[in-house]
Every structure is written in structure tokens, then in C-alpha cells.
Scaffold this active site. Sequence first.
Site, PDB file in Angstrom:
ATOM      1  N   LYS A  52      14.193 -13.501  53.482  1.00 25.75           N
ATOM      2  CA  LYS A  52      14.327 -14.941  53.716  1.00 25.75           C
ATOM      3  C   LYS A  52      13.979 -15.318  55.147  1.00 25.75           C
ATOM      4  O   LYS A  52      14.432 -14.672  56.089  1.00 25.75           O
ATOM      5  CB  LYS A  52      15.776 -15.367  53.424  1.00 25.75           C
ATOM      6  CG  LYS A  52      16.223 -15.064  52.004  1.00 25.75           C
ATOM      7  CD  LYS A  52      17.704 -15.294  51.798  1.00 25.75           C
ATOM      8  CE  LYS A  52      18.574 -14.297  52.545  1.00 25.75           C
ATOM      9  NZ  LYS A  52      19.991 -14.337  52.134  1.00 25.75           N
ATOM     10  N   GLY A  56      26.157 -21.426  53.780  1.00 25.27           N
ATOM     11  CA  GLY A  56      26.067 -20.962  52.387  1.00 25.27           C
ATOM     12  C   GLY A  56      24.665 -20.960  51.795  1.00 25.27           C
ATOM     13  O   GLY A  56      24.512 -20.782  50.581  1.00 25.27           O
ATOM     14  N   THR A  57      23.638 -21.113  52.626  1.00 27.45           N
ATOM     15  CA  THR A  57      22.267 -21.122  52.069  1.00 27.45           C
ATOM     16  C   THR A  57      21.941 -19.802  51.350  1.00 27.45           C
ATOM     17  O   THR A  57      21.346 -19.810  50.269  1.00 27.45           O
ATOM     18  CB  THR A  57      21.193 -21.354  53.164  1.00 27.45           C
ATOM     19  OG1 THR A  57      21.497 -20.494  54.259  1.00 27.45           O
ATOM     20  CG2 THR A  57      21.141 -22.792  53.623  1.00 27.45           C
ATOM     21  N   GLY A  58      22.347 -18.683  51.956  1.00 28.08           N
ATOM     22  CA  GLY A  58      22.028 -17.374  51.365  1.00 28.08           C
ATOM     23  C   GLY A  58      22.741 -17.166  50.034  1.00 28.08           C
ATOM     24  O   GLY A  58      22.150 -16.692  49.062  1.00 28.08           O
ATOM     25  N   CYS A  59      24.030 -17.537  49.991  1.00 20.81           N
ATOM     26  CA  CYS A  59      24.812 -17.397  48.742  1.00 20.81           C
ATOM     27  C   CYS A  59      24.180 -18.253  47.653  1.00 20.81           C
ATOM     28  O   CYS A  59      24.048 -17.829  46.498  1.00 20.81           O
ATOM     29  CB  CYS A  59      26.247 -17.869  48.962  1.00 20.81           C
ATOM     30  SG  CYS A  59      27.094 -17.017  50.292  1.00 20.81           S
ATOM     31  N   THR A  85      23.795 -25.721  57.198  1.00 18.02           N
ATOM     32  CA  THR A  85      23.173 -24.637  56.437  1.00 18.02           C
ATOM     33  C   THR A  85      24.210 -23.621  55.957  1.00 18.02           C
ATOM     34  O   THR A  85      23.876 -22.480  55.622  1.00 18.02           O
ATOM     35  CB  THR A  85      22.122 -23.898  57.290  1.00 18.02           C
ATOM     36  OG1 THR A  85      22.776 -23.412  58.471  1.00 18.02           O
ATOM     37  CG2 THR A  85      20.967 -24.797  57.683  1.00 18.02           C
TER      38      THR A  85
HETATM   39  N1  LIG Z   1      16.497 -25.223  57.986  1.00 16.14           N
HETATM   40  C1  LIG Z   1      16.008 -24.820  56.817  1.00 16.14           C
HETATM   41  N2  LIG Z   1      15.029 -25.502  56.197  1.00 16.14           N
HETATM   42  C2  LIG Z   1      14.535 -25.098  55.006  1.00 16.14           C
HETATM   43  N3  LIG Z   1      14.953 -24.003  54.354  1.00 16.14           N
HETATM   44  C3  LIG Z   1      15.925 -23.260  54.926  1.00 16.14           C
HETATM   45  C4  LIG Z   1      16.508 -23.623  56.174  1.00 16.14           C
HETATM   46  N4  LIG Z   1      17.467 -22.697  56.488  1.00 16.14           N
HETATM   47  C5  LIG Z   1      17.480 -21.809  55.480  1.00 16.14           C
HETATM   48  N5  LIG Z   1      16.537 -22.137  54.540  1.00 16.14           N
HETATM   49  C6  LIG Z   1      16.277 -21.410  53.295  1.00 16.14           C
HETATM   50  O1  LIG Z   1      17.526 -21.092  52.721  1.00 16.14           O
HETATM   51  C7  LIG Z   1      17.473 -19.825  52.068  1.00 16.14           C
HETATM   52  C8  LIG Z   1      18.518 -18.897  52.689  1.00 16.14           C
HETATM   53  O2  LIG Z   1      17.963 -18.342  53.858  1.00 16.14           O
HETATM   54  P1  LIG Z   1      18.729 -17.852  55.149  1.00 16.14           P
HETATM   55  O3  LIG Z   1      17.740 -17.098  55.951  1.00 16.14           O
HETATM   56  O4  LIG Z   1      19.412 -19.041  55.775  1.00 16.14           O
HETATM   57  O5  LIG Z   1      19.809 -16.909  54.485  1.00 16.14           O
HETATM   58  P2  LIG Z   1      21.148 -16.330  55.074  1.00 16.14           P
HETATM   59  O6  LIG Z   1      21.063 -16.164  56.552  1.00 16.14           O
HETATM   60  O7  LIG Z   1      21.471 -15.138  54.267  1.00 16.14           O
HETATM   61  O8  LIG Z   1      22.166 -17.479  54.739  1.00 16.14           O
HETATM   62  P3  LIG Z   1      23.677 -17.608  55.259  1.00 16.14           P
HETATM   63  O9  LIG Z   1      23.565 -18.323  56.564  1.00 16.14           O
HETATM   64  O10 LIG Z   1      24.314 -18.406  54.184  1.00 16.14           O
HETATM   65  O11 LIG Z   1      24.230 -16.217  55.394  1.00 16.14           O
HETATM   66  C9  LIG Z   1      16.030 -19.346  52.243  1.00 16.14           C
HETATM   67  O12 LIG Z   1      15.264 -19.766  51.127  1.00 16.14           O
HETATM   68  C10 LIG Z   1      15.594 -20.063  53.507  1.00 16.14           C
HETATM   69  O13 LIG Z   1      14.203 -20.153  53.618  1.00 16.14           O
HETATM   70  C1  LIG Z   2      32.926 -15.484  51.557  1.00 19.98           C
HETATM   71  C2  LIG Z   2      31.609 -15.616  52.233  1.00 19.98           C
HETATM   72  N1  LIG Z   2      30.549 -14.965  51.709  1.00 19.98           N
HETATM   73  C3  LIG Z   2      29.329 -15.084  52.310  1.00 19.98           C
HETATM   74  C4  LIG Z   2      29.166 -15.837  53.446  1.00 19.98           C
HETATM   75  C5  LIG Z   2      27.800 -15.922  54.111  1.00 19.98           C
HETATM   76  O1  LIG Z   2      27.369 -17.177  54.294  1.00 19.98           O
HETATM   77  C6  LIG Z   2      30.312 -16.496  53.957  1.00 19.98           C
HETATM   78  N2  LIG Z   2      30.239 -17.271  55.077  1.00 19.98           N
HETATM   79  N3  LIG Z   2      31.511 -16.370  53.339  1.00 19.98           N
END
Ligand SMILES: Nc1ncnc2c1ncn2[C@@H]1O[C@H](COP(=O)(O)OP(=O)(O)OP(=O)(O)O)[C@@H](O)[C@H]1O
Ligand SMILES: Cc1ncc(CO)c(N)n1
Length: 263
Positions: free
Chosen positions: A173, A206-209, A204
Site C-alpha cells: 500500500k 483505520g485505512t489499512g483495516c 486516515t
Molecule cells: N491520503 C490518502 N489518499 C488516498 N488514499 C489513501 C490515503 N491514505 C491512505 N490511502 C489508501 O488507503 C489504503 C490503506 O493504506 P495505508 O498505507 O494507509 O495503510 P496502513 O498504514 O496499513 O493503514 P493504517 O494507518 O490504518 O495502519 C491504501 O489503499 C492507500 O493507498
Molecule cells: C485494534 C487496532 N487494529 C489495527 C489498527 C491499525 O490501524 C489499530 N489502530 N487498532
Amino acid sequence: MKTALTIAGSDSSGGAGIQADIKTMTAHGVYAMSAVTALTAQNTTGVKGIFEVPPTFLADQLDCVFTDIPPDAVKIGMVSNKELIETIAEKLSEYGAKNIVLDPVMVATSGASLSSESAVTALKERLLPNCTVVTPNLFEAEILSGLKIRSKIDMEQASQAILGAYGCAVLLKGGHSENDADDLLYQQSGPTWFHAGRIETKNTHGTGCTLSSAICSNLAKGFDLNTSVKKAKRYITGALEANLDLGIGSGPLNLAFAIEGNF
Ligand SMILES: Nc1ncnc2c1ncn2[C@@H]1O[C@H](COP(=O)(O)OP(=O)(O)OP(=O)(O)O)[C@@H](O)[C@H]1O
Ligand SMILES: Cc1ncc(CO)c(N)n1
């Protein structure tokens, strides 16, 4: 109705973890179940505490789910210690779980650590080889591949290295890159890029979840991996664009911005 299971931690503020997963699966029209690995006391500004469940209790939850409503797909999120990871590996193998999406959660959006070093080793040895796709962010991909990532070429090399070492597809990502939020899917057949312009927002959490649960929901519905990622990328982009503004820190997304079929 198709069914999905999330194995993850609870986020008291409802933007990440189990809560984000269940909201996302529900928005996709999939029946959501959960096995909780830990409770976190957390909000948009940070993580105040983590309370891990005993491995035997995680095993009980997994037994209850798999012996009654076997899920069509599984998503694994925050698993903070080695014993919990081993429990998951054993139970998923015992029940022949399929369509496994692994989000290797190491650090929260706020910067707090959600995993330990021995957990990362166990994750590599026990969960990566058995998942359908692993979804690291840039930082997590550096840890999994042992390579520095500064460019799109580096992203391709790191993904190829993870695929080569563990045999699972990789969705790397680009949410934390300095340019567009482009994600890379690397499968045996080669690389596919999924483009999205960067949305200027601090919200942003929870974007990854959310992305991994959307992929899991799409796999549960029978879409192939490529299509599942394509649709999930549309969903996460819409949820970010919907621009919910809650909390005083990095706020959550609007996961209910659209109902099934509109993304
Ligand atoms: N500012 C943004 N604009 C557009 N897309 C975004 C943005 N931030 C994250 N994304 C998208 O959101 C999804 C999650 O990516 P990210 O790299 O933020 O994951 P993560 O770091 O695991 O998330 P978290 O912060 O929840 O742990 C991907 O598809 C990424 O491209
Ligand atoms: C419980 C939990 N899982 C995953 C993440 C990652 O965003 C978080 N902040 N909290």
C-alpha cells in the site's frame, strides 16, 4: 449470504480493528463474524492500553465460529504476540480456512506499537506462507522484505522478495508515500498497479483495516484477487473522500458512505 471472519483487535473509538472490519463487511452485504485478539483503549489521538486475550480463549472463539458458520473468507489484523499467532495458524490449518487476507499490523496510525519483535518473526514463519494475500504498508514491507523502499521500483522489488520468500501474493500500500496513493498487487503472474490520487486529509484512522476487510469481503463473494483489490481500492477511496470529521486527532472514515453495489 456470504460470510467473513475478522481475527483482530478491538478499537474503542470504532475507526480501526474489529469495528472497522465489521462495518466494512456489512457495507459489502457480507455476514461478519469476529474473533477478538485484544482490547485496545484507543481513540483518534492514540492508544492508551492493550489487553490481550489468553490464547486458549482465542482458540475457543475460533472453534465456535468454524464448527458452526465456516467463513467464506478470513481477515487477520492486529495480533500482538507469538502465542496468539501460533493459535491462529493451528486453527486455520485445522479447519482448512480459505481466502485469507493478512494485514500485518505493526504500528497504529497514531504511531503506537501494536506488535512485538517475536510476533513479527512468528507472523513471517506461521501466517505469511498460508495466506492468500498480505497487505503491508511501506514500513511493514521494509520489515518483511529487509529492503529499503524509496521509489515505485523499490516497491516492486520488495513485493517480489516477499512473494519469493513466503509464496503469498502481496498488496503493497502506498498510503504513506510522498506522492499518489498508488498500491501494488504482486502475484506469480506479475505486478499490477492500482492508482488513486492522494486525498489531503488528516482523517486516515483505520485505512489499512478497512482496505483488507473490503478485499476479504470481495473474496468471500467469489471475486478473484485482482477484482477484489480493484473494488476495495474504490471503496477505500470513497470512504476517505466522504470526509467524515470526528475526533480531535486522525479521525475515522465514513465506512457507510455507500451501500453494496455502489462501489
Ligand atoms: N491520503 C490518502 N489518499 C488516498 N488514499 C489513501 C490515503 N491514505 C491512505 N490511502 C489508501 O488507503 C489504503 C490503506 O493504506 P495505508 O498505507 O494507509 O495503510 P496502513 O498504514 O496499513 O493503514 P493504517 O494507518 O490504518 O495502519 C491504501 O489503499 C492507500 O493507498
Ligand atoms: C485494534 C487496532 N487494529 C489495527 C489498527 C491499525 O490501524 C489499530 N489502530 N487498532
